[in-house]
Every structure is written in C-alpha cells, then in structure tokens.
Design an enzyme around this catalytic site. Structure first.
Site, PDB file in Angstrom:
ATOM      1  N   ASP A  28      26.441 -75.846  15.972  1.00  0.00           N
ATOM      2  CA  ASP A  28      26.307 -76.581  14.708  1.00  0.00           C
ATOM      3  C   ASP A  28      27.284 -76.060  13.656  1.00  0.00           C
ATOM      4  O   ASP A  28      27.630 -74.882  13.654  1.00  0.00           O
ATOM      5  CB  ASP A  28      24.861 -76.451  14.198  1.00  0.00           C
ATOM      6  CG  ASP A  28      24.505 -77.533  13.191  1.00  0.00           C
ATOM      7  OD1 ASP A  28      25.272 -78.515  13.046  1.00  0.00           O
ATOM      8  OD2 ASP A  28      23.451 -77.401  12.537  1.00  0.00           O
ATOM      9  N   HIS A  45      35.280 -81.086  14.660  1.00  0.00           N
ATOM     10  CA  HIS A  45      34.826 -81.279  16.052  1.00  0.00           C
ATOM     11  C   HIS A  45      35.894 -80.795  17.031  1.00  0.00           C
ATOM     12  O   HIS A  45      35.592 -80.179  18.050  1.00  0.00           O
ATOM     13  CB  HIS A  45      34.486 -82.748  16.301  1.00  0.00           C
ATOM     14  CG  HIS A  45      33.274 -83.205  15.536  1.00  0.00           C
ATOM     15  ND1 HIS A  45      32.100 -82.486  15.507  1.00  0.00           N
ATOM     16  CD2 HIS A  45      33.062 -84.299  14.748  1.00  0.00           C
ATOM     17  CE1 HIS A  45      31.216 -83.112  14.744  1.00  0.00           C
ATOM     18  NE2 HIS A  45      31.777 -84.210  14.272  1.00  0.00           N
ATOM     19  N   LEU A 139      28.657 -69.943  37.357  1.00  0.00           N
ATOM     20  CA  LEU A 139      27.897 -70.357  36.167  1.00  0.00           C
ATOM     21  C   LEU A 139      27.449 -71.818  36.245  1.00  0.00           C
ATOM     22  O   LEU A 139      28.239 -72.707  36.555  1.00  0.00           O
ATOM     23  CB  LEU A 139      28.783 -70.170  34.932  1.00  0.00           C
ATOM     24  CG  LEU A 139      28.203 -70.633  33.596  1.00  0.00           C
ATOM     25  CD1 LEU A 139      27.120 -69.666  33.120  1.00  0.00           C
ATOM     26  CD2 LEU A 139      29.295 -70.752  32.532  1.00  0.00           C
TER      27      LEU A 139
HETATM   28  C1  IPE Z   1      22.097 -80.588  16.571  1.00  0.00           C
HETATM   29  O1  IPE Z   1      22.853 -80.567  15.403  1.00  0.00           O
HETATM   30  C2  IPE Z   1      22.815 -81.359  17.634  1.00  0.00           C
HETATM   31  C3  IPE Z   1      24.055 -80.784  18.142  1.00  0.00           C
HETATM   32  C4  IPE Z   1      24.608 -79.641  17.797  1.00  0.00           C
HETATM   33  C5  IPE Z   1      24.711 -81.567  19.139  1.00  0.00           C
HETATM   34  P1  IPE Z   1      22.628 -81.633  14.231  1.00  0.00           P
HETATM   35  O2  IPE Z   1      23.597 -81.247  13.165  1.00  0.00           O
HETATM   36  O3  IPE Z   1      22.721 -82.991  14.763  1.00  0.00           O
HETATM   37  O4  IPE Z   1      21.129 -81.360  13.786  1.00  0.00           O
HETATM   38  P2  IPE Z   1      20.369 -81.574  12.410  1.00  0.00           P
HETATM   39  O5  IPE Z   1      20.576 -83.001  12.037  1.00  0.00           O
HETATM   40  O6  IPE Z   1      21.003 -80.642  11.425  1.00  0.00           O
HETATM   41  O7  IPE Z   1      18.960 -81.212  12.694  1.00  0.00           O
HETATM   42  C1  IPE Z   2      27.723 -80.035  15.335  1.00  0.00           C
HETATM   43  O1  IPE Z   2      28.342 -80.019  14.104  1.00  0.00           O
HETATM   44  C2  IPE Z   2      28.358 -81.004  16.294  1.00  0.00           C
HETATM   45  C3  IPE Z   2      27.527 -82.179  16.620  1.00  0.00           C
HETATM   46  C4  IPE Z   2      26.367 -82.470  16.164  1.00  0.00           C
HETATM   47  C5  IPE Z   2      28.127 -83.102  17.557  1.00  0.00           C
HETATM   48  P1  IPE Z   2      27.912 -81.017  12.940  1.00  0.00           P
HETATM   49  O2  IPE Z   2      28.764 -82.240  13.034  1.00  0.00           O
HETATM   50  O3  IPE Z   2      26.457 -81.231  12.946  1.00  0.00           O
HETATM   51  O4  IPE Z   2      28.353 -80.174  11.669  1.00  0.00           O
HETATM   52  P2  IPE Z   2      27.581 -80.099  10.273  1.00  0.00           P
HETATM   53  O5  IPE Z   2      26.166 -79.704  10.565  1.00  0.00           O
HETATM   54  O6  IPE Z   2      27.688 -81.457   9.665  1.00  0.00           O
HETATM   55  O7  IPE Z   2      28.325 -79.047   9.528  1.00  0.00           O
HETATM   56 MG    MG Z   3      24.893 -80.300  12.049  1.00  0.00          MG
END
Ligand code: IPE
Ligand code: IPE
Ligand code: MG
Length: 250
Positions: A28, A45, A139
């Site tokens: 995240d 990303h 793995l």
């Molecule tokens: C969880 O992150 C999903 C992934 C990392 C793929 P999100 O950014 O989507 O989760 P919330 O919305 O903060 O709970």
């Molecule tokens: C996690 O990073 C990646 C996915 C959910 C695919 P985010 O896109 O949720 O990044 P933040 O939470 O907005 O910083």
């Molecule tokens: Mg996120």
C-alpha cells in the site's frame, strides 16, 4: 529450500529456524508516494512494481515457502477506470518481462482471486505464467488479483457444501473448507506486512491470518527496500508466538 546458507542468513541478522513459512504483503501507498513527488498515481504504481523483484528474490533465497502479494482487491474496481486500466497494463508488462527470471529462480506462480473476470489479454498472460511455472518447486508466489477474502471464504464454503451434499452429508469440516481456499495446501500466514502506515486488513486473507503476526511499517510500498523487508523479518523473529498456549521455557 533456501539458496542462502545458514551462515549467510545469520550474517543478515536472522535465525534460519525462525523464518516465517508464509509472508503476506499488502503493498500500500503507491498513490501517496507519487503525490509526494508531484507525479501521477500511475508513476507510483510503476515504482511499486519495481520493488517486486527484490522482495521475491529475498523470500526465495531465504527459503520462505509462500509469499502472497495483494495486487488488486475486489474493492479496487471502485477506482477511476483509467487507474484500473494502468494497473492492468502494468500487470501484463510485469508478467511479460519477469517470467523468464521467475522461472529460472524456480518460483511457482499462482493467482489467487477471481482472475477469470479480467479481460482476455490479462487472463491469458497470467494463465501462461501459471502454466509455465507449475512444475517449479521453489517459492510459491501467490499474486492476489481481484481477490477478496470474504468472496474466497464464501466460494470455498459453497464448493465444500456442494461436495458434502453430493456425498449425502449435511456438514462440512474445517479441513474441507480449507481445501477449497485459494491457498489450499500452503502454510497459514505467519507474517502480514502492510506498508504505508495504514493499520487495517482490507479484506485480505482473513482466514489464513488467524495467528499471523502483523507489522505496519511506515514506508510507502515503493520505498519498502530489501533492507526494510529484512528489518521486518528481524522484528518478526523477536515476537513471542503463543497460539493461545503459554510461553515456552527457554
Ligand atoms: C489494499 O489497499 C489493496 C491492495 C494493496 C491491492 P487499498 O489501498 O485498496 O485499501 P484501502 O482502501 O486503503 O482499505
Ligand atoms: C496500493 O497503493 C496499490 C493498489 C491498491 C493497487 P494505493 O494505490 O492504494 O496507494 P495509496 O493508498 O492511494 O497511497
Ligand atoms: Mg491504498
């Protein structure tokens, strides 16, 4: 099956006997990483994808049996369609570029989640990756795509129930339920890491994390270096896991 010797593992500050068998990561913070740099979210990303190689390689070298990475949740469809499109394009690019190295490192790729709902080009690249690596014995790399734990448990319960009904039984066992989870046959999660400081599980591996240790490092995912991962593993090794029992006498 570690590639590193016990000596090498010790030199990293780790005890090979106490390594987690299954590490799960909620990657995240890509968006916030990009925002901090006044870049589009897509750049975050992309930077996030660049971190995969190191974490996968280290897990494999240390002899971790399973690594599960949360790449796209069932809730992530709520994001703007251009962001979803970027994530799908990155997925295709990732598998296309990395498959040879993953294969030669003996990594077995499994997709967990309802990936059959993805568009054909994404589906075909991930199916190819799974097929190509299915005989590998190193793995287990589980990539969670269109994954949601509630949906996974419901699916498993329905599949187990269907079997029970056809056998003329009216109850299912825990073992039967587990046999229909996407992670069937793999160890339960020992360590769950969620980067970016958020402290929630966001519908990830609810069943498999029943006795997992949780770590919430502050770094955004693209800043989560190999050293940060090693540090997380060191912290994990200091935890006292009791599983409801009492501390073992040293
Ligand atoms: C969880 O992150 C999903 C992934 C990392 C793929 P999100 O950014 O989507 O989760 P919330 O919305 O903060 O709970
Ligand atoms: C996690 O990073 C990646 C996915 C959910 C695919 P985010 O896109 O949720 O990044 P933040 O939470 O907005 O910083
Ligand atoms: Mg996120």
């Amino acid at each position: 099956m570690a590639n590193y010797s016990e000596e090498q593992i010790r030199s990293l500050g780790l005890n090979s006997a106490l390594l987690p068998k299954h590490v799960a990561v909620i990657m995240d913070g890509n968006g916030r990483w990009a925002k901090q740099r006044h870049l589009p979210r897509s750049a975050g990303h992309r930077a996030g994808v660049d971190r995969l190689r190191g974490i996968i390689r280290l897990s494999s070298d240390l002899g971790v049996a399973s690594l599960t990475l949360y790449a796209f949740s069932t809730e992530n469809w709520k994001r703007p369609s251009d962001e979803v499109g970027t994530l799908m394009a990155l997925l295709i690019e990732y598998f296309t570029k990395e498959i040879d190295e993953l294969f030669s490192n003996n990594v077995r790729i499994r997709i967990i989640g309802a990936y059959e709902e993805f568009a054909a080009p994404v589906r075909s690249v991930i199916e190819r990756a799974m097929k190509r690596t299915q005989a590998n014995t190193g793995l287990n790399l589980n990539i969670a795509l269109n994954y949601g734990s509630r949906a996974e448990i419901l699916r498993a319960a329905n599949l187990a129930m269907r079997q029970a009904i056809s056998d003329g039984r009216s109850e299912i066992t825990a073992q039967e339920l587990e046999n229909y989870l996407y992670t069937a046959g793999q160890p339960e999660v020992d360590l769950l890491i969620r980067t970016s400081g958020e402290m929630r599980i966001s519908n990830f591996l609810l069943y498999q994390c029943s006795y997992a240790e949780f770590l919430f490092p502050e770094e955004y995912w693209p800043d989560f270096t190999d050293e940060a991962y090693l540090e997380a593993l060191r912290t994990y090794q200091k935890r006292s896991r009791r599983f409801g029992g009492l501390e073992e006498e040293a």
